[in-house]
Design a protein around this motif. Structure first.
Motif, mmCIF file in Angstrom:
data_model
loop_
_atom_site.group_PDB
_atom_site.id
_atom_site.type_symbol
_atom_site.label_atom_id
_atom_site.label_comp_id
_atom_site.label_asym_id
_atom_site.label_seq_id
_atom_site.Cartn_x
_atom_site.Cartn_y
_atom_site.Cartn_z
ATOM 1 N N LEU A 126 0.847 -1.208 0.000
ATOM 2 C CA LEU A 126 0.000 0.000 0.000
ATOM 3 C C LEU A 126 0.877 1.250 0.000
ATOM 4 O O LEU A 126 0.574 2.227 -0.685
ATOM 5 N N ALA A 127 1.974 1.175 0.745
ATOM 6 C CA ALA A 127 2.862 2.342 0.815
ATOM 7 C C ALA A 127 3.513 2.582 -0.547
ATOM 8 O O ALA A 127 3.595 3.719 -1.030
ATOM 9 N N VAL A 128 3.959 1.524 -1.187
ATOM 10 C CA VAL A 128 4.635 1.679 -2.479
ATOM 11 C C VAL A 128 3.655 2.182 -3.526
ATOM 12 O O VAL A 128 3.957 3.054 -4.337
ATOM 13 N N LYS A 129 2.444 1.642 -3.498
ATOM 14 C CA LYS A 129 1.446 2.022 -4.512
ATOM 15 C C LYS A 129 1.129 3.507 -4.446
ATOM 16 O O LYS A 129 0.761 4.116 -5.435
ATOM 17 N N ALA A 130 1.266 4.055 -3.243
ATOM 18 C CA ALA A 130 0.853 5.451 -3.066
ATOM 19 C C ALA A 130 1.685 6.391 -3.917
ATOM 20 O O ALA A 130 1.172 7.364 -4.459
ATOM 21 N N ASP A 131 3.008 6.131 -4.053
ATOM 22 C CA ASP A 131 3.813 7.137 -4.748
ATOM 23 C C ASP A 131 4.815 6.571 -5.759
ATOM 24 O O ASP A 131 5.618 7.307 -6.297
ATOM 25 N N ALA A 132 4.796 5.267 -6.034
ATOM 26 C CA ALA A 132 5.796 4.743 -6.967
ATOM 27 C C ALA A 132 5.497 5.196 -8.386
ATOM 28 O O ALA A 132 4.347 5.340 -8.784
ATOM 29 N N LYS A 133 6.556 5.409 -9.169
ATOM 30 C CA LYS A 133 6.392 5.791 -10.575
ATOM 31 C C LYS A 133 7.096 4.766 -11.443
ATOM 32 O O LYS A 133 7.981 4.038 -10.982
ATOM 33 N N GLU A 134 6.744 4.741 -12.710
ATOM 34 C CA GLU A 134 7.365 3.786 -13.629
ATOM 35 C C GLU A 134 8.869 3.991 -13.659
ATOM 36 O O GLU A 134 9.353 5.114 -13.742
#
Lengths: 177, 389, 383
Positions: free
Chosen positions: A52-60
């Motif tokens: 959930l934490a990664v999904k919040a701000d990860a970019k390609e």
């Protein structure tokens, strides 16, 4: 054995041998694809974050380290491709709710849209960026309901709920029952 | 072993015309029923099995794998799939991905008609004809979007319980409070599509007030693999899709109807059993009256087996005569007859297998019908038999 | 009709040729089995589709639709329906089936508001396992009809996964309403969230009216209310709704009626054949009986009684075998989320036995008449 019988037998043997082909199975990929030996990390990978934490701000293109549980469906591995689904550690299974569930990794007690928000997909790709033609379950290193830490680059994110990681390293932290 | 001449069996058949008639009619009824049941089951299975292609993959909403009609997926799925998937067939720039809506609707010839029947209405675009090559337009033309035009399948009239003439080119039907004009007729033999009505996709979206589609059907090219589609579905959890091979989807529908098929077979088996039991009783009586004759044949030197063989010939002749009449009558009356069944329609398949099963049944009835009575009849020693009344 | 002292004689005649008697009885049993099976299907249709005087339930459905997936009515119709004159209560229901097509093993979910389950189930419902209170406590719980639970082998406490819905069995009930026996009742909002991902859409409204004689007028009033709404409605008495939605299946079952008639004809033929053959065998005996002083009419009555016994034994065997299979199998046709049960009632059993006996008597009449008219000399000459 007369000549005719010998020829007939030879044809039969050739046919039988030929029949063994067809769709490559997950265990013995017909095209010889195998998971790279460097994929399986022997030591614990540090610095893992929750899905959930990664999904919040990860970019390609970001390099991330992620922890999750192999699951999200009754069959979390895709047959014949190095693709699997992960669920965030915080999502409870039916077993956690005190029920005896034969396949707790399908998270069937959780509403589907909540489940989708807490899921990610991991895949091992070749140079062209396509998933290898072998299942991640082959070799019995990974099983459903395993807690894993993975490291890899984030793939395209056409939607906020989509998180695909092209993993280069997987460590099996624990195996939940 | 000397066997009795064949015309002995034939002449014995003529001894009691009433009994012969009863055997022939009884056998004819049972065999006709057997052929009809086989044709029904084979027709039902074939229309489902031939509907699904191995090279087609259906993208459905998760949880709706059993029934396309209840599936809903975002209308953008086909575009996204076309962009991300490799191995999908394409010709002259047209990718073989079809967006479809499948709905079971009631239709009527007038707006307010009360007794309407249900039919599957499929909303499609041009790629549907590429993805489903079994569909061929036999009259008229394909429908144009935005003009309330439709095309109807060959068995659609059967499905609706209407006259074929009511669905001719130029006629109109009503559904969703809109009048639609039939501009074409198509056929898709031995598939579920044969009993459908096809509408332009956007027209159906508007009339049914929905913005989602039921499914996307794509055709894999020679290098395409189903696993790539499964991988796409796994990576796009936001779309909540499931990928099913078209052939597997229809195989599951065949399995869904298994209880109905079992019921039909059990019924036919019971009727055949009843026929056998009744026939056995008659045969017992018939042969019991010939005990003295049998004793005489044995004293003439014919072995027991030869006499049993002759009795079986007699019974088999009678039952096969009935079976042949049944086969001929079935071919004339039943072949191709369209049956309405559960959201679709199919034609009875009176193929070689159905006829073979019917004739085999006739033969079995004859043999089983004769064997126990014949054996019983021959139990007596010759002297006792000759003394019998 | 016939003195009980002759019964041993009749029975002895029947078992004289055990093989042939068994064959006849077997044939009759098979035919009666089929007849009872066909009749129980017809009875199921009648139960589900024929209105009785006290019926006061209307079904409000989306116009021109039967398959539950295609009927999407806004839940906010509820207060407008409740406000119509003559409406006693209205319950919004969402129906999910795993397949709209007709078959014997279909799973149907009905989502009802948590406080409306009591209204929805019939007053005479019997709770076999679990309880309705347990159902209210969990959001994902289900109350199963007895037929569905037996067919799928489910008990209280099991998880039940079908049609994309995973629920927890909180109770099993038995109801005299055919639609309730084959259904899983779940919470409305649970079903809406699971399937639609949002609240506010239902498949139908079940409306109870104050006065059963006003069914048609209230139905017309409801349809008039929503005629120009985004989702127009079509309101019918519940049984009429089932009759129209399941018209296909009902046609097929109606066609099976001919099979039933064929079975009865077969019973008549089998008994007639058996009696005829046995009378032919016993011509000399009948002559002897007549010389001993038995009158022709008595002999005739003995023959008729023989037919009666054979038919009764075969009929009873077939009828009870059919009853056992129907009870054990708990079969039910489902189509468009509606159930047509296959049930054998006590009256059907009695009817079956009566018909078999009657046919036995009828089959014996002609041979009995002939035998009773034959003079002693004719009998001896015939041998």
């Amino acid at each position: 054995m007369n000549r005719f019988n010998l020829i007939a037998l030879s044809f039969a043997v050739i046919q039988l041998a030929g029949c063994g082909g067809g769709t490559p199975s997950a265990q013995n990929p017909g095209n010889g694809a195998q998971l790279p030996k460097t994929l399986w990390a022997t030591a614990k990978i540090e610095g893992a974050k929750e899905i959930l934490a990664v999904k919040a701000d990860a970019k390609e293109g970001d390099l991330v380290t992620l922890r999750g549980v192999i699951g999200g469906a009754e069959k979390p591995f895709v047959d014949g491709r190095a693709v699997a689904m992960l669920v965030d550690m915080s999502v409870p299974t039916c077993a956690d709710n005190g029920e005896s569930c034969p396949t707790p990794w399908d998270y069937c007690c959780v509403p589907k849209d909540e489940k989708a928000k807490a899921m990610a997909t991991i895949q091992v790709v070749d140079d062209a960026g396509n998933p290898l033609k072998v299942s991640l379950a082959s070799g019995n290193q990974l099983k459903p309901h395993a807690v894993v830490t993975v490291q890899g680059k984030v793939g395209p994110r056409p939607d906020a709920n989509v998180l695909v990681i092209n993993v280069t390293s997987i460590h099996v932290d624990a195996q939940k029952k | 072993m000397r066997i009795l001449p064949f015309d002995y069996a034939i002449r014995n058949l003529g001894r009691s015309p009433l009994r012969l008639a009863m055997s022939v009619v009884g056998s004819m009824l049972v065999v006709m029923l057997m052929i009809a049941a086989t044709a029904f089951v084979r027709g039902m299975e074939k229309s489902l099995a031939d509907s699904g292609s191995d090279r087609n993959v259906i993208l459905l909403g998760a949880g709706s794998e059993e029934s396309i009609e209840r599936s809903e997926i975002k209308a953008s799925v086909p575009t996204q799939a076309a962009a991300s998937l490799r191995g999908v067939r394409s010709t002259l720039g047209q990718t073989f991905i079809s967006s479809e809506i499948h709905m079971a609707l009631t239709v009527g010839t007038t707006r307010d008609e009360q007794s309407k029947a249900q039919v599957v209405v499929r909303g499609v675009d041009l790629p549907a004809f590429l993805v489903h090559p079994q569909v061929r337009i036999t009259q008229g033309r394909s429908m144009n979007p935005g003009a309330n035009e439709i095309i109807v399948g060959k068995l659609a009239a059967t499905r609706l319980g209407m006259d074929d003439a009511q669905l001719a080119l130029g006629k109109t039907i009503w559904f969703d409070d809109i009048q639609w004009t039939i501009v074409g007729r198509f056929t898709a033999p031995n598939t579920v599509m044969d009993a459908e009505i096809w509408v332009p996709l956007n027209d159906l979206k508007v009339s049914a007030k929905r913005d989602t589609i039921s499914c996307a059907v794509l055709t894999l090219d020679d290098d395409g693999e189903f696993e790539d589609v499964a991988a796409f579905v796994a990576s796009r959890v936001d779309l909540e899709l499931v990928a099913v091979r078209e052939s597997e989807y229809y195989a599951k529908l065949v399995a869904f109807y298994r209880p109905v098929r079992v019921m039909i077979w059990v019924t036919v088996a019971l009727i055949a059993l009843g026929g056998i039991l009744g026939g056995l009783n008659t045969m017992y009586a018939a042969f019991a009256a010939r005990v003295r004759e049998v004793g005489m044949l044995q004293s003439l030197g014919f072995a027991r087996r030869a006499i049993i063989l002759s009795f079986m010939q007699e019974a088999a002749l009678a039952s096969m005569a009935g079976a042949l009449i049944a086969a001929a009558a079935s071919l004339v009356l039943l072949d191709g007859v369209a049956i309405r069944f559960s959201m679709g329609a199919f034609g009875l398949q009176l193929d070689a297998i159905a006829l073979a099963i019917g004739l085999l049944t006739g033969m079995t009835l004859g043999v089983i019908g004769a064997l126990p009575p014949a054996v019983r009849c021959l139990r007596l020693p010759i002297t006792e038999a000759l003394k019998a009344a | 009709m016939i003195s009980p002292t002759y019964i041993p004689l009749i029975l002895r005649q029947i078992v004289r040729r055990p093989a042939r008697t068994l064959l006849t009885v077997g044939g009759i049993a098979t035919a009666m089995f089929l007849f009872i099976a066909v009749q129980s299907m017809q009875q199921g249709v009648a139960l589900a589709t024929q209105q009785s005087a006290g019926d006061n339930t209307l079904v409000v459905y989306r116009e021109d639709r039967y398959c539950p997936f295609t009927s999407k009515l806004p839940e906010h119709y509820l207060p407008r329906i409740s406000a119509i004159a003559g409406v006693k209560s209205a319950v919004p229901i969402k129906v999910i089936v795993n397949n709209c097509r007709a078959s014997l093993d279909v799973v149907t979910f009905r989502g009802v508001p948590s406080d409306s389950l009591g209204d929805q189930l019939s007053a005479s419902v019997v709770v076999l396992e679990g309880s309705i209170e347990d159902w209210r406590k969990r959001s994902d719980s289900a109350i199963l009809g007895e037929t569905l639970a037996k067919r799928r082998g489910l008990r209280t406490g099991d998880r039940f996964d079908a049609a994309g819905v995973v629920s927890y069995v909180a109770g099993i009930v038995r109801s005299d309403q055919p639609q309730d026996q084959n259904v899983a009742y779940v919470h409305l909002d649970f079903l809406q969230q699971t399937v639609d991902r949002k609240l506010g859409i239902v498949t139908q409204f079940n409306v109870k009216v104050d006065d059963a004689s006003q069914l048609e007028s209230v139905a017309a009033a409801i349809d008039a209310e929503f005629r120009f709404a985004e989702q127009p409605t079509s309101t019918r008495p519940e049984k009429a709704f089932v009759a129209q939605a399941a018209a296909d299946m009902i046609d097929l079952i109606g066609f099976a009626k001919y099979l039933g008639i064929g079975c009865l004809a077969a019973v008549l033929a089998l008994v007639g054949n058996a009696i005829l053959l046995s009378v032919q065998d016993r011509i000399r005996e009948h002559a002897i009986l007549q010389t001993l002083g038995y009158g022709g009419m008595l002999i005739g009555r003995l023959i008729v009684a023989e037919g009666l016994f054979i038919a009764f034994i075969g009929g009873a065997a077939g009828t009870f075998a059919a009853l056992a299979v129907i009870e054990w199998g708990q079969y039910s046709f489902s189509i468009d989320g509606l159930s047509i049960p296959i049930q054998a009632s006590a009256s059907l059993i009695a009817t079956g036995l009566l018909i078999a006996t009657g046919l036995g008597i009828a089959a014996g009449l002609v041979p009995a008449w002939q035998a009773s008219r034959r003079t002693i000399a004719d009998c001896f000459r015939a041998v």
